[in-house]
Design a protein around this motif. Sequence first.
Motif, PDB file in Angstrom:
ATOM      1  N   GLN A  22       5.941  -2.654  17.316  1.00  0.00           N
ATOM      2  CA  GLN A  22       6.102  -3.004  15.850  1.00  0.00           C
ATOM      3  C   GLN A  22       5.761  -2.643  13.985  1.00  0.00           C
ATOM      4  N   LYS A  23       4.740  -4.013  14.726  1.00  0.00           N
ATOM      5  CA  LYS A  23       3.786  -4.134  13.916  1.00  0.00           C
ATOM      6  C   LYS A  23       3.140  -3.397  13.383  1.00  0.00           C
ATOM      7  N   LYS A  24       2.328  -2.402  14.115  1.00  0.00           N
ATOM      8  CA  LYS A  24       1.480  -1.173  14.258  1.00  0.00           C
ATOM      9  C   LYS A  24       2.678  -0.123  13.446  1.00  0.00           C
ATOM     10  N   THR A  25       3.492   0.172  13.742  1.00  0.00           N
ATOM     11  CA  THR A  25       4.789   0.839  12.911  1.00  0.00           C
ATOM     12  C   THR A  25       4.909   0.215  11.132  1.00  0.00           C
ATOM     13  N   ILE A  26       4.550  -1.136  11.349  1.00  0.00           N
ATOM     14  CA  ILE A  26       4.954  -1.675   9.651  1.00  0.00           C
ATOM     15  C   ILE A  26       3.388  -0.822   9.185  1.00  0.00           C
ATOM     16  N   ALA A  27       2.818  -1.193   9.884  1.00  0.00           N
ATOM     17  CA  ALA A  27       1.582  -0.508   9.411  1.00  0.00           C
ATOM     18  C   ALA A  27       1.248   0.698   9.038  1.00  0.00           C
ATOM     19  N   LYS A  28       1.311   1.469   9.815  1.00  0.00           N
ATOM     20  CA  LYS A  28       1.441   2.879   9.399  1.00  0.00           C
ATOM     21  C   LYS A  28       2.446   2.633   7.941  1.00  0.00           C
ATOM     22  N   ILE A  29       3.794   2.602   8.039  1.00  0.00           N
ATOM     23  CA  ILE A  29       4.447   2.341   6.388  1.00  0.00           C
ATOM     24  C   ILE A  29       3.792   2.589   5.261  1.00  0.00           C
ATOM     25  N   ALA A  30       2.594   0.737   5.449  1.00  0.00           N
ATOM     26  CA  ALA A  30       2.003   0.741   4.572  1.00  0.00           C
ATOM     27  C   ALA A  30       1.316   1.304   4.219  1.00  0.00           C
ATOM     28  N   THR A  31       0.241   1.890   4.689  1.00  0.00           N
ATOM     29  CA  THR A  31      -0.340   3.187   5.365  1.00  0.00           C
ATOM     30  C   THR A  31      -0.003   4.504   3.995  1.00  0.00           C
ATOM     31  N   CYS A  32       1.561   4.516   4.129  1.00  0.00           N
ATOM     32  CA  CYS A  32       1.928   5.938   3.635  1.00  0.00           C
ATOM     33  C   CYS A  32       2.687   5.877   2.011  1.00  0.00           C
ATOM     34  N   LEU A  33       3.139   4.457   1.963  1.00  0.00           N
ATOM     35  CA  LEU A  33       2.689   3.901   0.627  1.00  0.00           C
ATOM     36  C   LEU A  33       2.110   4.056  -0.278  1.00  0.00           C
ATOM     37  N   GLU A  34       0.568   3.736   0.313  1.00  0.00           N
ATOM     38  CA  GLU A  34      -0.079   3.600  -0.753  1.00  0.00           C
ATOM     39  C   GLU A  34      -1.490   5.048  -0.601  1.00  0.00           C
ATOM     40  N   LEU A  35      -0.750   5.882   0.365  1.00  0.00           N
ATOM     41  CA  LEU A  35      -0.547   7.088   0.154  1.00  0.00           C
ATOM     42  C   LEU A  35      -0.209   8.432  -0.811  1.00  0.00           C
ATOM     43  N   ARG A  36       1.673   7.346  -0.530  1.00  0.00           N
ATOM     44  CA  ARG A  36       2.286   7.942  -2.329  1.00  0.00           C
ATOM     45  C   ARG A  36       1.733   7.299  -3.620  1.00  0.00           C
ATOM     46  N   SER A  37       1.693   6.159  -3.306  1.00  0.00           N
ATOM     47  CA  SER A  37       0.719   5.691  -4.680  1.00  0.00           C
ATOM     48  C   SER A  37      -0.488   6.079  -5.500  1.00  0.00           C
ATOM     49  N   ALA A  38      -1.145   6.542  -4.541  1.00  0.00           N
ATOM     50  CA  ALA A  38      -2.380   7.248  -4.553  1.00  0.00           C
ATOM     51  C   ALA A  38      -2.125   8.366  -5.781  1.00  0.00           C
ATOM     52  N   ALA A  39      -1.508   9.682  -4.993  1.00  0.00           N
ATOM     53  CA  ALA A  39      -0.911  10.790  -5.399  1.00  0.00           C
ATOM     54  C   ALA A  39      -0.264  10.561  -6.209  1.00  0.00           C
ATOM     55  N   LEU A  40       0.650   9.725  -6.782  1.00  0.00           N
ATOM     56  CA  LEU A  40       1.428   9.442  -7.789  1.00  0.00           C
ATOM     57  C   LEU A  40       0.768   9.692  -9.007  1.00  0.00           C
ATOM     58  N   GLN A  41      -0.519   8.846  -8.660  1.00  0.00           N
ATOM     59  CA  GLN A  41      -1.758   8.256  -9.992  1.00  0.00           C
ATOM     60  C   GLN A  41      -2.624   9.505 -10.015  1.00  0.00           C
ATOM     61  N   SER A  42      -3.053  10.679  -8.653  1.00  0.00           N
ATOM     62  CA  SER A  42      -4.080  11.519  -8.955  1.00  0.00           C
ATOM     63  C   SER A  42      -2.985  12.892  -9.635  1.00  0.00           C
ATOM     64  N   THR A  43      -4.329  13.136 -10.890  1.00  0.00           N
ATOM     65  CA  THR A  43      -4.478  14.591 -11.033  1.00  0.00           C
ATOM     66  C   THR A  43      -4.494  15.683  -9.934  1.00  0.00           C
ATOM     67  N   GLN A  44      -4.779  15.653  -9.054  1.00  0.00           N
ATOM     68  CA  GLN A  44      -4.866  16.183  -7.974  1.00  0.00           C
ATOM     69  C   GLN A  44      -3.684  16.381  -7.268  1.00  0.00           C
ATOM     70  N   SER A  45      -3.206  17.976  -7.115  1.00  0.00           N
ATOM     71  CA  SER A  45      -2.168  18.093  -6.754  1.00  0.00           C
ATOM     72  C   SER A  45      -1.942  18.236  -5.052  1.00  0.00           C
ATOM     73  N   GLN A  46      -2.994  18.362  -4.271  1.00  0.00           N
ATOM     74  CA  GLN A  46      -3.064  18.966  -2.979  1.00  0.00           C
ATOM     75  C   GLN A  46      -3.472  17.317  -2.511  1.00  0.00           C
ATOM     76  N   ASP A  47      -2.458  18.291  -0.423  1.00  0.00           N
ATOM     77  CA  ASP A  47      -2.603  17.245   0.158  1.00  0.00           C
ATOM     78  C   ASP A  47      -1.742  15.457  -0.816  1.00  0.00           C
ATOM     79  N   GLU A  48      -0.527  16.070  -1.365  1.00  0.00           N
ATOM     80  CA  GLU A  48      -0.462  14.809  -1.966  1.00  0.00           C
ATOM     81  C   GLU A  48       0.581  14.120  -0.807  1.00  0.00           C
ATOM     82  N   PHE A  49       0.953  13.218  -0.532  1.00  0.00           N
ATOM     83  CA  PHE A  49       2.749  12.165  -0.494  1.00  0.00           C
ATOM     84  C   PHE A  49       3.504  12.884  -1.082  1.00  0.00           C
TER      85      PHE A  49
END
Length: 269
Positions: A22-49
């Motif tokens: 369960q902790k591994k799944t939680i950690a993966k969700i944290a990764t996805c949230l970071e990817l989404r945060s990075a996508a929101l702050q990026s001006t590049q549109s490719q590969d965004e979450f």
Amino acid sequence: LARHLQKEAQSQHNNSEFTEDQKKTIAKIATCLELRSAALQSTQSQDEFKLEDLKKLEPILKNILTYNKEFPFDVQPVPLRKILAPGEEEHLEFEEDDEEGGAGAGSPDSFPLRVPGTLLPRLPSEPGMTLLTINIEKIGLKDAGQCIDPYITVSVKDLNGIDLTPVQDTPVALRKEDTYVHFNVDIEIQKHIERLTKGAAIFFEFKHYKPKKRFTSTKCFAFMEMDEIKPGAIVIELYKKPTDFKRKKLQLLTKKPLYLHLHQTLHKE
């Protein structure tokens, strides 16, 4: 939320109500949230979450105690790492070159986690007052390609090193090439220029992750004084850590001509 999930995922076995899976799944969700945060702050549109991707995680988080299917995204859990508040890492290490030294970085809960990417929006304009936007273009470093997850912490300090505005972290750098780490990110200074105290300075601390020591460390810093605030491009010199907010004992990082490249925009009503 990513930070809270990451902390739970990294908690010791005996004081957590979650299993290791369960902790591994939680950690993966944290990764996805970071990817989404990075996508929101990026001006590049490719590969965004995308937002649709993020919504797929909601039922997993809601049913974390019973979820046993395969995770919908091929992501790695955020690695166990210590991201330190400004200045704290200076107590843990002495020399940048001491890479082979002990792994001692305190206990896992010694310091608060700070996930890069805490940029703040521009303040409302006021008649006769000036706001400053600084675009961090790139930083020149001889070992730019070796820096892992580099980001810059920006703070505004008075002569005694006291914060005059909230501290902001850039997202992790866009790319590394040759001797440059490229950011191309705007920082909105959180105070009107006219309200900054005499002798104030804007500091830029370049930070990167050290796998052997398992924490994020300051590599060097630069600063800009009030008389340097003017529209257009500016390059400022890099200094050796630890960050000297009082600007008393400054040592250039290297004799080589390496700089932080910035571009300033002033907004006045």
